[in-house]
Scaffold this motif. Sequence first.
Motif, PDB file in Angstrom:
ATOM      1  N   GLY A  18       0.770  -1.235   0.000  1.00 31.19           N
ATOM      2  CA  GLY A  18       0.000   0.000   0.000  1.00 31.19           C
ATOM      3  C   GLY A  18       0.799   1.281   0.000  1.00 31.19           C
ATOM      4  N   LEU A  19       2.120   1.208  -0.156  1.00 23.92           N
ATOM      5  CA  LEU A  19       2.919   2.429  -0.068  1.00 23.92           C
ATOM      6  C   LEU A  19       2.584   3.432  -1.159  1.00 23.92           C
ATOM      7  CD1 LEU A  19       6.437   1.053   0.898  1.00 23.92           C
ATOM      8  CD2 LEU A  19       4.618   1.876   2.395  1.00 23.92           C
ATOM      9  N   ALA A  20       2.283   2.991  -2.376  1.00 26.07           N
ATOM     10  CA  ALA A  20       2.011   3.921  -3.469  1.00 26.07           C
ATOM     11  C   ALA A  20       0.583   4.454  -3.447  1.00 26.07           C
ATOM     12  CB  ALA A  20       2.298   3.275  -4.813  1.00 26.07           C
ATOM     13  N   ASN A  27       6.298   5.257  -6.737  1.00 25.75           N
ATOM     14  CA  ASN A  27       7.574   4.786  -7.284  1.00 25.75           C
ATOM     15  C   ASN A  27       8.738   4.916  -6.305  1.00 25.75           C
ATOM     16  OD1 ASN A  27       6.368   4.076  -9.720  1.00 25.75           O
ATOM     17  ND2 ASN A  27       6.521   6.179 -10.444  1.00 25.75           N
ATOM     18  N   VAL A  28       8.505   4.556  -5.084  1.00 21.92           N
ATOM     19  CA  VAL A  28       9.548   4.611  -4.063  1.00 21.92           C
ATOM     20  C   VAL A  28      10.290   3.284  -3.999  1.00 21.92           C
ATOM     21  CG1 VAL A  28       9.926   4.752  -1.577  1.00 21.92           C
ATOM     22  CG2 VAL A  28       8.334   6.309  -2.675  1.00 21.92           C
ATOM     23  N   ASP A  29      11.622   3.359  -4.047  1.00 19.28           N
ATOM     24  CA  ASP A  29      12.460   2.202  -3.736  1.00 19.28           C
ATOM     25  C   ASP A  29      12.858   2.365  -2.287  1.00 19.28           C
ATOM     26  OD1 ASP A  29      12.396   1.078  -6.265  1.00 19.28           O
ATOM     27  OD2 ASP A  29      14.086   2.263  -6.948  1.00 19.28           O
ATOM     28  N   SER A  30      12.354   1.517  -1.437  1.00 15.44           N
ATOM     29  CA  SER A  30      12.532   1.748  -0.002  1.00 15.44           C
ATOM     30  C   SER A  30      13.473   0.739   0.638  1.00 15.44           C
ATOM     31  CB  SER A  30      11.173   1.707   0.699  1.00 15.44           C
ATOM     32  OG  SER A  30      10.493   0.515   0.398  1.00 15.44           O
ATOM     33  N   TYR A  31      13.995   1.143   1.791  1.00 11.37           N
ATOM     34  CA  TYR A  31      14.750   0.244   2.648  1.00 11.37           C
ATOM     35  C   TYR A  31      14.236   0.428   4.073  1.00 11.37           C
ATOM     36  CZ  TYR A  31      17.727   4.280   3.875  1.00 11.37           C
ATOM     37  OH  TYR A  31      18.196   5.482   4.302  1.00 11.37           O
ATOM     38  N   VAL A  32      14.599  -0.509   4.937  1.00  6.16           N
ATOM     39  CA  VAL A  32      14.092  -0.515   6.306  1.00  6.16           C
ATOM     40  C   VAL A  32      15.260  -0.537   7.279  1.00  6.16           C
ATOM     41  CG1 VAL A  32      12.678  -1.768   7.996  1.00  6.16           C
ATOM     42  CG2 VAL A  32      12.031  -1.778   5.591  1.00  6.16           C
ATOM     43  N   ILE A  33      15.147   0.247   8.335  1.00  5.16           N
ATOM     44  CA  ILE A  33      16.077   0.165   9.452  1.00  5.16           C
ATOM     45  C   ILE A  33      15.309  -0.446  10.616  1.00  5.16           C
ATOM     46  CG2 ILE A  33      17.459   1.442  11.120  1.00  5.16           C
ATOM     47  CD1 ILE A  33      18.129   3.397   8.891  1.00  5.16           C
ATOM     48  N   SER A  44      18.425  -4.445   3.037  1.00  3.20           N
ATOM     49  CA  SER A  44      18.869  -3.988   1.724  1.00  3.20           C
ATOM     50  C   SER A  44      17.743  -3.219   1.037  1.00  3.20           C
ATOM     51  CB  SER A  44      19.301  -5.172   0.876  1.00  3.20           C
ATOM     52  OG  SER A  44      18.220  -6.060   0.715  1.00  3.20           O
ATOM     53  N   CYS A  45      18.123  -2.527  -0.016  1.00  3.21           N
ATOM     54  CA  CYS A  45      17.121  -1.815  -0.800  1.00  3.21           C
ATOM     55  C   CYS A  45      16.126  -2.836  -1.337  1.00  3.21           C
ATOM     56  CB  CYS A  45      17.773  -1.047  -1.932  1.00  3.21           C
ATOM     57  SG  CYS A  45      16.601  -0.046  -2.862  1.00  3.21           S
ATOM     58  N   VAL A  46      14.918  -2.426  -1.454  1.00  2.91           N
ATOM     59  CA  VAL A  46      13.822  -3.299  -1.825  1.00  2.91           C
ATOM     60  C   VAL A  46      13.999  -3.900  -3.219  1.00  2.91           C
ATOM     61  CG1 VAL A  46      12.425  -1.481  -2.844  1.00  2.91           C
ATOM     62  CG2 VAL A  46      11.324  -3.402  -1.788  1.00  2.91           C
ATOM     63  N   SER A  47      13.425  -5.082  -3.382  1.00  2.00           N
ATOM     64  CA  SER A  47      13.315  -5.670  -4.716  1.00  2.00           C
ATOM     65  C   SER A  47      11.829  -5.919  -4.974  1.00  2.00           C
ATOM     66  CB  SER A  47      14.096  -6.978  -4.793  1.00  2.00           C
ATOM     67  OG  SER A  47      13.565  -7.912  -3.892  1.00  2.00           O
ATOM     68  N   GLU A  78      11.768   1.467  10.645  1.00  2.00           N
ATOM     69  CA  GLU A  78      11.668   2.752   9.961  1.00  2.00           C
ATOM     70  C   GLU A  78      11.893   2.541   8.470  1.00  2.00           C
ATOM     71  OE1 GLU A  78      14.630   5.209  11.788  1.00  2.00           O
ATOM     72  OE2 GLU A  78      13.508   5.367  13.653  1.00  2.00           O
ATOM     73  N   LEU A  79      11.005   3.059   7.648  1.00  2.00           N
ATOM     74  CA  LEU A  79      11.121   2.948   6.195  1.00  2.00           C
ATOM     75  C   LEU A  79      11.622   4.267   5.621  1.00  2.00           C
ATOM     76  CD1 LEU A  79       8.778   0.829   6.988  1.00  2.00           C
ATOM     77  CD2 LEU A  79       8.431   0.796   4.540  1.00  2.00           C
ATOM     78  N   TYR A  80      12.552   4.152   4.645  1.00  2.00           N
ATOM     79  CA  TYR A  80      13.135   5.314   3.993  1.00  2.00           C
ATOM     80  C   TYR A  80      13.139   5.120   2.487  1.00  2.00           C
ATOM     81  CZ  TYR A  80      14.912   6.666   8.567  1.00  2.00           C
ATOM     82  OH  TYR A  80      15.015   7.018   9.889  1.00  2.00           O
ATOM     83  N   ASP A  81      13.084   6.225   1.753  1.00  2.00           N
ATOM     84  CA  ASP A  81      13.228   6.224   0.305  1.00  2.00           C
ATOM     85  C   ASP A  81      14.711   6.065  -0.003  1.00  2.00           C
ATOM     86  OD1 ASP A  81      13.736   7.078  -2.344  1.00  2.00           O
ATOM     87  OD2 ASP A  81      11.915   8.273  -2.358  1.00  2.00           O
TER      88      ASP A  81
END
Length: 133
Positions: A18-20, A27-33, A44-47, A78-81
């Motif tokens: 549901g992020l978009a 069109n966010v490529d996200s990663y998580v901490i 790692s960055c999302v696939s 935490e999610l980041y672009d």
Amino acid sequence: MTLKVKGKLEVTLSRANGLANNDFLKNVDSYVILKYASTQVKASCVSYAPTVSRSCPWWNEFFYFDVITNGVNVLTMELYDNATHKFIGIANIPLDVVFFVDSIPETDYQIFTDYGLYVGDIYVALTFTREED
């Protein structure tokens, strides 16, 4: 009464959904901490699976945390672009239940901005392996 536990916490970071659905997150490529107590790790960055839209990122990663706690009972995600490193949102996952039942299957947790705006869900499975003193 404060819960005191010792062991290993396995976190399976599966996917988000549901992020978009939010205009500012298209069109966010996200990663998580992931944060637990004083430990912080970065996924790692999302696939994306070929049939999955960019609003539904997949990670399918495993993380392990040492648990020696006197009441620390929240895992923070935490999610980041990835392109801008801008904060997308946060999910706080309570751990009290997994400390008692040892395993929680993949479950969705809501992601919110700093302003309390709902921006999607993150799917996580938890396993706790207790260690005896």
